[in-house]
Design an enzyme around this catalytic site. Sequence first.
Site, short mmCIF file in Angstrom:
data_model
loop_
_atom_site.label_atom_id
_atom_site.label_comp_id
_atom_site.label_asym_id
_atom_site.label_seq_id
_atom_site.Cartn_x
_atom_site.Cartn_y
_atom_site.Cartn_z
N CYS A 35 18.95 -3.28 -10.93
CA CYS A 35 18.94 -2.57 -9.64
C CYS A 35 18.45 -3.46 -8.50
CB CYS A 35 18.06 -1.34 -9.73
SG CYS A 35 18.69 -0.15 -10.90
N ASP A 37 15.45 -5.03 -7.95
CA ASP A 37 14.06 -5.46 -7.95
C ASP A 37 13.26 -4.73 -9.03
OD1 ASP A 37 13.59 -4.26 -4.55
OD2 ASP A 37 14.02 -3.13 -6.36
N CYS A 61 12.23 -8.97 -3.16
CA CYS A 61 12.31 -9.65 -1.86
C CYS A 61 10.91 -9.93 -1.30
CB CYS A 61 13.09 -8.77 -0.89
SG CYS A 61 12.26 -7.20 -0.65
N CYS A 105 9.85 -0.89 -1.07
CA CYS A 105 8.99 -1.89 -1.75
C CYS A 105 7.57 -1.34 -1.89
CB CYS A 105 8.96 -3.19 -0.95
SG CYS A 105 10.58 -3.95 -0.86
#
Length: 280
Positions: A35, A37, A61, A105
């Site tokens: 997916c 991360d 990222c 994130c």
Amino acid sequence: MWNYTDKLKEYFTNPRNVGEIENPDGIGEVGSLACGDALKFMFKLDQNQRIKEAKFQTFGCASAIASASALTEMVMGKTTEEALKITNRDIADYLGGLPEEKMHCSVMGREALEAAIATYRGQKVEKGEFEVVCNCFGVTDREIAHAIRENDLKTVEQVTHYTKAGGGCGKCHPKIEAIIEKVRKEMEKEAPPPKPEKKKLTNIQKIKLIEETLGREIIPALKADGGDLDLIDIEGNKVLVALRGSCSFCPSAEITLKQYVETKLREFVSDDIVVEEVRP
Ligand code: FES
């Protein structure tokens, strides 16, 4: 190009606490390489049951690295109960903010923390217990509902920014909309009723209420600490007072006036009261 804060850039270029802990007390893995991360977060407790070490490994990222890095610092010294109070919004705030498109994130960080604490407590949470709503990114209904509640999300686009769900083929959009509607209805029911509006007072009523509040709530508390206060005048919403006793030479007099006297008068009389000290 994303608009990253300086702090985020610093935590990305110099990530804190990367790596693995030997025999960790808790370990949580979320996301998947398929997916885009994934994050592995682990911690170790000291003899007082406080987190003494936290580390992470991630495939993600700049925002994912910075968020995980921030999380390892934020949990340090906390008990697991205290650490569980950290929200994804706290992680983003710690970094001075994240671009909305990268909020997922911070959500990944909070989920990894939750998963690590669950394994420490022996509470194995299987993904199969919840419905996978978005097959492109493997996001469950529970994860979506949690993100909606914690971040007050209202649209599918926002849910995508915070969880990635819906960011691929788009087939899951109707299901995400249904979850948003259901969760927001629940949130409305749980929200505390709005505070009753304060009644509009005439000048006479306002003066009387100020005098009553000073006499009942404020002056007795100041006297208990050796201080006192005299009402000098009232000009509109401005209440002029003189501090007496120990308050008159206290270095925190300004704080007492603003954070105690003014706050109390606003609570009991009117939201626009301003208290000022009159010096001899
Ligand atoms: S199933 Fe959610 S975007 Fe494809």
